[in-house]
Design an enzyme around this catalytic site. Sequence first.
Site, PDB file in Angstrom:
ATOM      1  N   LYS A 146      39.751  26.568  29.565  1.00 39.58           N
ATOM      2  CA  LYS A 146      40.431  24.946  29.634  1.00 39.58           C
ATOM      3  C   LYS A 146      39.763  23.771  30.062  1.00 39.58           C
ATOM      4  O   LYS A 146      40.211  23.203  29.393  1.00 39.58           O
ATOM      5  CB  LYS A 146      42.158  25.516  30.198  1.00 39.58           C
ATOM      6  CG  LYS A 146      41.957  24.808  31.438  1.00 39.58           C
ATOM      7  CD  LYS A 146      43.158  25.346  32.377  1.00 39.58           C
ATOM      8  CE  LYS A 146      42.861  24.753  33.835  1.00 39.58           C
ATOM      9  NZ  LYS A 146      43.870  25.457  34.868  1.00 39.58           N
TER      10      LYS A 146
ATOM     11  N   ARG B 264      54.919  26.430  42.236  1.00 37.69           N
ATOM     12  CA  ARG B 264      54.443  26.034  40.556  1.00 37.69           C
ATOM     13  C   ARG B 264      55.094  27.505  40.047  1.00 37.69           C
ATOM     14  O   ARG B 264      56.413  27.104  40.626  1.00 37.69           O
ATOM     15  CB  ARG B 264      52.797  25.619  40.183  1.00 37.69           C
ATOM     16  CG  ARG B 264      52.615  24.860  38.900  1.00 37.69           C
ATOM     17  CD  ARG B 264      51.857  24.147  38.280  1.00 37.69           C
ATOM     18  NE  ARG B 264      50.407  26.033  37.801  1.00 37.69           N
ATOM     19  CZ  ARG B 264      49.220  26.074  37.380  1.00 37.69           C
ATOM     20  NH1 ARG B 264      48.940  24.651  37.506  1.00 37.69           N
ATOM     21  NH2 ARG B 264      49.061  26.784  37.106  1.00 37.69           N
TER      22      ARG B 264
HETATM   23  C1  PLP Z   1      43.653  25.893  35.940  1.00 41.34           C
HETATM   24  C2  PLP Z   1      43.539  27.393  36.547  1.00 41.34           C
HETATM   25  C3  PLP Z   1      43.415  27.883  37.325  1.00 41.34           C
HETATM   26  C4  PLP Z   1      41.560  27.624  37.427  1.00 41.34           C
HETATM   27  O1  PLP Z   1      41.560  26.925  38.503  1.00 41.34           O
HETATM   28  P1  PLP Z   1      40.521  26.357  38.704  1.00 41.34           P
HETATM   29  O2  PLP Z   1      40.607  25.118  40.679  1.00 41.34           O
HETATM   30  O3  PLP Z   1      39.660  25.208  37.986  1.00 41.34           O
HETATM   31  O4  PLP Z   1      39.511  26.964  39.408  1.00 41.34           O
HETATM   32  C5  PLP Z   1      43.126  29.308  37.719  1.00 41.34           C
HETATM   33  N1  PLP Z   1      44.569  29.625  37.509  1.00 41.34           N
HETATM   34  C6  PLP Z   1      45.399  29.007  36.556  1.00 41.34           C
HETATM   35  C7  PLP Z   1      46.721  29.731  36.468  1.00 41.34           C
HETATM   36  C8  PLP Z   1      45.123  28.177  36.440  1.00 41.34           C
HETATM   37  O5  PLP Z   1      46.048  26.857  35.883  1.00 41.34           O
END
Ligand code: PLP
Length: 355
Positions: free
Chosen positions: A36, A131
Amino acid sequence: MDTPRLEIHLNKIKENAGYINNLLMNKGIETVGVTKGFCAIPEIATALSQGGIRKFGDSRIENLKTLCQSGIEGEKILIRLPMVSEAYEVIKWADTSVNSEIETIKVLSEEAEKHNKVHNIILMVDVGDLREGILPEEVIKVASEGKNLQGIRIIGLGTNVGCYGGVLPSKENTKILVDLGRDLEKELDLEKITISGGSTCGIKLVEEDNIPDGINQYRIGEGILVGYDSTGDRPVPGTCSNTMQLIAEVIELKEKDSIPKGEIGMDAFGNKPEFEDKGKRKRAILAIGKQDVDLDNIFPLLKGVEILGGSSDHLILDVTNSKEAIKIGTRIPFSINYGGMLRLMTSPYVKKLFK
Ligand SMILES: *Cc1c(COP(=O)(O)O)cnc(C)c1O
C-alpha cells in the site's frame, strides 16, 4: 519535464525484501509484502518478488487488482477490513481478506458462492491497540458462526499493533494470539492455521528471539521499503534506508524578510502560522506542495538548507546557509520517510523514476 520526481532504487528494495524475508523465514515466519505504501506499482512489487516475497498484502482492493493485472504471482491479501459494498471486488481480486465482522463475512461468503469460489478469511483480533479486531473472548463465537458458511474458509488469526494506539508488540500480546490460535484450531478442526502476528515493528521481537512459537506470518511494509521501524523509532538493522529520493526544482529565489507584513490570519489549511524574526533571509520556492507531499516527512539533503513551510503547490526553503550554490532551476534532493513516501507515491504530479 522531469521534476518533481521520486527516484526509486529497486535493487536496494529487493535487497531489503530478501534480507527481511530470510531473517523471518529462519524463525518459521513467512513474509507478506505490504504494497500500500507504493500504490502497488508493479516495478516495486517485482523487486519484492525478486527478493523472495510470495504473498502480497494491501489495504486497497484497487492495488490488489493492479498486482493481479500486472502478473505478480502469489497470494493477494486484503489487509484492511472489507467494505460490504466492495464484496464483489474482494472476491474477484483477493484470495484472502482480514475480517472482524460476521455480517461482512456472510456477504463475502454469498458473493464467493455466486462465483464458485472459496474466499479465505483471517480473523483480526484486538490485543490492545484499539484499531481493528474482534475482542479475544469473542473470537471462538465468530469462528463457530463462520465455519458453517460455504463460500469462505477461516484460515487463521491476525493482529495489528503499533498503528493507532502505538502499542508496541510484546511477547505477552503476541502470546494472546498464539493461545487463541490453539483454541481456534480445535474449534475448526484444523491442524495448523495462519497466525499473522505483526508488522515491521515486530522484527525487533524476532531479533531478540522473543517471539512465541506459533506466530508464522508477518505483514511487512516500512521495513522493506525504507528500512525503518517508526513505531520502534529505529532503523531496521541489516536493511538500507536510502531507497528513495525526492527531487524538486527551484522556481523562485529571493531575499525576503522572515516575518510577513500585515495582519496574520489563518493559512490555507486553517492553522495560524508563527514566524521567528531572523532578519532578511535567502528563500527558495520549489514547485511541489502539500498536495504531493507531507512537508514534515521530507528532509533536504543539502547542508544548511531548511524547510520553512509551504502551501498546496509550493515548498519554501531557507537557503541562506546553503554550502552549495542554488539557482533558478536547481534540483534539490530530499530524503524521505514512510509517511513522506505515501503521498509522493499517490500524487500523479510526481514522476517515478526507477534506478
Ligand atoms: C500497513 C499495514 C501493515 C504493514 O505495516 P508496516 O509497519 O509498514 O510494516 C501490516 N498490517 C496491516 C493490517 C497494515 O494495515
